[in-house]
Scaffold this active site. Structure first.
Site, mmCIF file in Angstrom:
data_model
loop_
_atom_site.group_PDB
_atom_site.id
_atom_site.type_symbol
_atom_site.label_atom_id
_atom_site.label_comp_id
_atom_site.label_asym_id
_atom_site.label_seq_id
_atom_site.Cartn_x
_atom_site.Cartn_y
_atom_site.Cartn_z
ATOM 1 N N GLY A 125 20.221 16.535 2.221
ATOM 2 C CA GLY A 125 19.918 17.775 2.938
ATOM 3 C C GLY A 125 18.442 17.963 3.212
ATOM 4 N N THR A 127 17.453 19.034 6.882
ATOM 5 C CA THR A 127 17.325 19.950 8.019
ATOM 6 C C THR A 127 17.606 21.404 7.638
ATOM 7 O OG1 THR A 127 18.040 18.123 9.422
ATOM 8 C CG2 THR A 127 18.120 20.325 10.395
ATOM 9 N N GLY A 132 13.451 21.106 11.622
ATOM 10 C CA GLY A 132 14.275 20.039 12.213
ATOM 11 C C GLY A 132 13.439 18.778 12.199
ATOM 12 N N THR A 159 25.753 16.410 6.672
ATOM 13 C CA THR A 159 26.946 15.554 6.760
ATOM 14 C C THR A 159 27.503 15.254 5.364
ATOM 15 O OG1 THR A 159 26.059 14.595 8.789
ATOM 16 C CG2 THR A 159 27.810 13.359 7.694
ATOM 17 N N ARG A 272 43.440 -2.018 36.812
ATOM 18 C CA ARG A 272 43.456 -1.111 37.953
ATOM 19 C C ARG A 272 43.343 -1.871 39.270
ATOM 20 N NH1 ARG A 272 45.077 3.599 40.099
ATOM 21 N NH2 ARG A 272 43.511 4.566 41.439
ATOM 22 N N GLN A 340 32.685 5.661 34.846
ATOM 23 C CA GLN A 340 32.595 5.338 36.273
ATOM 24 C C GLN A 340 33.644 4.277 36.645
ATOM 25 O OE1 GLN A 340 30.621 7.214 37.930
ATOM 26 N NE2 GLN A 340 30.898 6.332 39.944
ATOM 27 N N ILE A 341 33.810 3.298 35.785
ATOM 28 C CA ILE A 341 34.788 2.222 36.045
ATOM 29 C C ILE A 341 36.221 2.771 35.960
ATOM 30 C CG2 ILE A 341 35.700 0.049 35.071
ATOM 31 C CD1 ILE A 341 32.718 -0.677 34.444
ATOM 32 N N GLU A 367 18.903 11.736 12.741
ATOM 33 C CA GLU A 367 18.018 10.826 11.995
ATOM 34 C C GLU A 367 16.776 10.429 12.799
ATOM 35 O OE1 GLU A 367 20.050 8.013 9.384
ATOM 36 O OE2 GLU A 367 21.854 9.244 9.608
ATOM 37 N N GLU A 371 12.463 11.032 21.028
ATOM 38 C CA GLU A 371 11.041 11.363 21.236
ATOM 39 C C GLU A 371 10.226 10.971 19.999
ATOM 40 O OE1 GLU A 371 13.574 13.384 21.812
ATOM 41 O OE2 GLU A 371 13.451 13.822 23.953
HETATM 42 C C1 LIG Z 1 26.245 16.362 13.732
HETATM 43 C C2 LIG Z 1 24.928 16.407 13.011
HETATM 44 C C3 LIG Z 1 24.806 15.840 11.744
HETATM 45 C C4 LIG Z 1 23.601 15.934 11.040
HETATM 46 N N1 LIG Z 1 23.521 15.463 9.741
HETATM 47 C C5 LIG Z 1 22.387 15.718 9.005
HETATM 48 C C6 LIG Z 1 22.314 15.398 7.611
HETATM 49 O O1 LIG Z 1 23.253 14.830 7.027
HETATM 50 N N2 LIG Z 1 21.189 15.720 6.933
HETATM 51 C C7 LIG Z 1 20.120 16.336 7.516
HETATM 52 O O2 LIG Z 1 19.139 16.633 6.841
HETATM 53 N N3 LIG Z 1 20.141 16.650 8.856
HETATM 54 C C8 LIG Z 1 21.251 16.363 9.589
HETATM 55 N N4 LIG Z 1 21.288 16.681 10.940
HETATM 56 C C9 LIG Z 1 20.095 17.230 11.581
HETATM 57 C C10 LIG Z 1 19.390 16.244 12.525
HETATM 58 O O3 LIG Z 1 18.749 15.255 11.769
HETATM 59 C C11 LIG Z 1 18.424 17.069 13.420
HETATM 60 O O4 LIG Z 1 19.234 17.692 14.391
HETATM 61 C C12 LIG Z 1 17.338 16.235 14.046
HETATM 62 O O5 LIG Z 1 16.440 15.765 13.073
HETATM 63 C C13 LIG Z 1 16.525 17.022 15.098
HETATM 64 O O6 LIG Z 1 16.150 18.275 14.635
HETATM 65 P P1 LIG Z 1 16.520 19.579 15.516
HETATM 66 O O7 LIG Z 1 17.931 19.460 15.920
HETATM 67 O O8 LIG Z 1 16.152 20.795 14.739
HETATM 68 O O9 LIG Z 1 15.648 19.465 16.819
HETATM 69 P P2 LIG Z 1 14.173 20.035 17.048
HETATM 70 O O10 LIG Z 1 13.261 19.553 15.984
HETATM 71 O O11 LIG Z 1 14.256 21.513 17.289
HETATM 72 O O12 LIG Z 1 13.755 19.313 18.393
HETATM 73 C C14 LIG Z 1 14.140 19.787 19.689
HETATM 74 C C15 LIG Z 1 13.529 18.868 20.741
HETATM 75 O O13 LIG Z 1 12.101 18.888 20.649
HETATM 76 C C16 LIG Z 1 11.618 17.569 20.489
HETATM 77 N N5 LIG Z 1 10.433 17.575 19.629
HETATM 78 C C17 LIG Z 1 10.261 18.192 18.420
HETATM 79 N N6 LIG Z 1 9.038 17.941 17.934
HETATM 80 C C18 LIG Z 1 8.409 17.138 18.837
HETATM 81 C C19 LIG Z 1 7.128 16.529 18.915
HETATM 82 N N7 LIG Z 1 6.228 16.657 17.935
HETATM 83 N N8 LIG Z 1 6.842 15.786 20.000
HETATM 84 C C20 LIG Z 1 7.736 15.618 20.989
HETATM 85 N N9 LIG Z 1 8.981 16.158 20.980
HETATM 86 C C21 LIG Z 1 9.304 16.912 19.920
HETATM 87 C C22 LIG Z 1 12.765 16.786 19.850
HETATM 88 O O14 LIG Z 1 12.629 15.402 20.053
HETATM 89 C C23 LIG Z 1 13.945 17.403 20.570
HETATM 90 O O15 LIG Z 1 14.103 16.800 21.827
HETATM 91 C C24 LIG Z 1 22.483 16.570 11.660
HETATM 92 C C25 LIG Z 1 22.597 17.096 12.956
HETATM 93 C C26 LIG Z 1 23.800 17.050 13.617
HETATM 94 C C27 LIG Z 1 23.894 17.698 14.983
#
Ligand SMILES: Cc1cc2nc3c(=O)[nH]c(=O)nc-3n(C[C@H](O)[C@H](O)[C@H](O)COP(=O)(O)OP(=O)(O)OC[C@H]3O[C@@H](n4cnc5c(N)ncnc54)[C@H](O)[C@@H]3O)c2cc1C
Length: 396
Positions: A125, A127, A132, A159, A272, A340-341, A367, A371
């Site tokens: 854990g 996030t 994020g 997860t 097809r 598409q195919i 993970e 970006e």
């Molecule tokens: C189905 C699912 C399973 C998951 N499982 C786990 C888990 O087991 N454990 C866990 O800890 N987390 C988990 N996560 C969280 C996942 O790792 C995060 O969603 C991911 O790290 C991105 O964080 P965020 O979604 O908050 O996006 P944000 O950090 O809010 O980013 C939003 C956008 O801004 C961009 N961005 C942010 N900072 C920058 C920067 N400095 N420069 C350029 N672009 C930037 C990002 O690339 C993205 O496009 C899970 C998420 C999902 C949806």
């Protein structure tokens, strides 16, 4: 250079391929529709050794190398990425931090006695609502009081955290402030039945619908002082290292999904008929199939090279990020072209490729987003270039 897998690597790949074909693929559509966690499949995977494939044998794992794990994960994900992510999050995120950073007692207890090669799952854990990509925004706190960590806060989208067979979570918490003004982050091991630790309901998701993700809540949740994973204050470094390995595995999962798209596309193209011919006879369709196959081959080689570097104790962070970005984007393009195919048929929920198209997007996010991985690659290149330039100046 030898591109042949060893007999052991081949054995794991074939075992996973056979199991995935016979037991996972036929049920993938139904599991996705019903959003059910497949306890029987996961339990059988644990019995076969897949849920502990790259973990040490002395702690209940199968003792396979990282290449074998990625080969097997590709095959499982080719059948269903929901099952793939359950395996990946358990092995790469839940268990490998114990292997890499745990004390001998922690390895013995959590890996050997609780997890036992996947009889129970473990979650990781990091996030949170405001943490994020930027883990420095972690607001969950852990305070040491009378020999116990008192954890308060919450996590998001974790997860494998809420299944009936989950043993607990390793949560990153803020344990103080450093002199440079940055938070001190520490990984705390929290067993499932700890008072003050609760899980929310699962999410309505676009993909990975048969896997388990939950919000987690900690309210004056107390665990013994020795539940720090490894050392206090090492949380940041630990999760960065954990994610390096995780990225190779998410790349393998993406290759599996891309391969599944190609499998479906080939079948459809041969079946097809239009204008009196199988559409596979049209060059426009052949070029799509060829492009998909070339990219998949390249992505697979990138995964295996990164995994090989890890197995040989070489630095592999840059290659892990490269594999993750390229494989996840390959899978996205493959899902798009597979639809598409298929034409209109591919837009129907009844077709496998529609499901793949829903599944594919998360690979570019979880993970480490594309970006952030591109940033890692670029920073690594720039640092290497600066180092080379310095060396040239010294020798001149
Ligand atoms: C189905 C699912 C399973 C998951 N499982 C786990 C888990 O087991 N454990 C866990 O800890 N987390 C988990 N996560 C969280 C996942 O790792 C995060 O969603 C991911 O790290 C991105 O964080 P965020 O979604 O908050 O996006 P944000 O950090 O809010 O980013 C939003 C956008 O801004 C961009 N961005 C942010 N900072 C920058 C920067 N400095 N420069 C350029 N672009 C930037 C990002 O690339 C993205 O496009 C899970 C998420 C999902 C949806």
């Amino acid at each position: 250079m030898n591109f042949d897998p060893t007999s052991e690597q081949r054995r794991w790949r074939d075992l996973a391929r056979d199991f995935a074909r016979e037991e996972v693929r036929p049920r993938a559509a139904q599991l996705d529709r019903e959003q059910k966690f497949p306890y029987d499949i996961v339990s059988e995977m644990a019995r076969l050794g897949l849920m502990g494939l790259s973990l040490p044998q002395e702690y209940g794992g199968s003792g396979g190398d990282f290449v074998s794990y990625n080969l097997a994960l590709e095959e499982i994900s080719r059948a269903d990425t929901s099952v793939g992510i359950t395996m990946e999050a358990h092995v790469s995120l839940g268990c490998s931090p114990f292997v890499a950073f745990g004390t001998p007692e922690q390895k013995e207890h959590y890996l050997g006695e609780v997890i036992r090669g996947g009889e129970r799952l473990w979650a990781f854990g990091l996030t949170e609502e405001n943490a994020g990509t930027d883990a420095g925004g972690t607001q969950t706190t852990a305070e040491l009081k009378e020999g116990r960590w008192v954890v308060n806060g919450s996590k998001k989208w974790i997860t494998n955290s809420g299944t009936d067979i989950t043993g607990g979570v390793t949560a990153i918490a803020r344990t103080g402030m450093r002199e440079n003004g940055k938070p001190e982050l520490t990984a705390i091991v929290i067993p499932q039945d700890t008072p003050g630790y609760t899980r929310g309901p699962g999410y309505e998701k676009t993909g990975w619908r048969a896997s388990d993700q939950r919000p987690l809540y900690f309210e004056y949740c107390r665990v013994p002082e020795e539940n720090v994973l490894g050392e206090r204050g090492r949380g940041f470094v630990q999760f960065l290292q954990t994610l390096d390995g995780g990225r190779v595995a998410v790349a393998a999962l993406s290759v599996g999904l891309a391969q599944a798209c190609l499998d479906e596309a080939l079948e459809r193209a041969r079946e097809r008929r239009q204008f009196g011919h199988a559409i596979a006879e049209f060059q426009a369709i052949q070029f799509k199939l060829a492009d998909m196959a070339m990219e998949i081959e390249l992505a697979r080689n990138m995964v295996l090279k990164a995994a090989w570097l890890k197995d040989n104790d070489r630095s592999f962070g840059r290659e892990a990020s490269m594999a993750k970005v390229f494989a996840s984007e390959t899978a996205k393009r493959a899902a798009d072209q597979a639809i598409q195919i298929h034409g209109g048929e591919g837009f129907m929920e009844t077709s496998a490729v529609a499901r793949y198209w829903r599944q594919v997007k998360i690979n570019e996010i979880g993970e480490g987003t594309s970006e952030i991985n591109r940033q890692i690659i670029a920073r690594n290149l720039l640092a290497e270039h600066a180092e080379e330039t310095k060396e040239e100046m010294v020798t001149q």
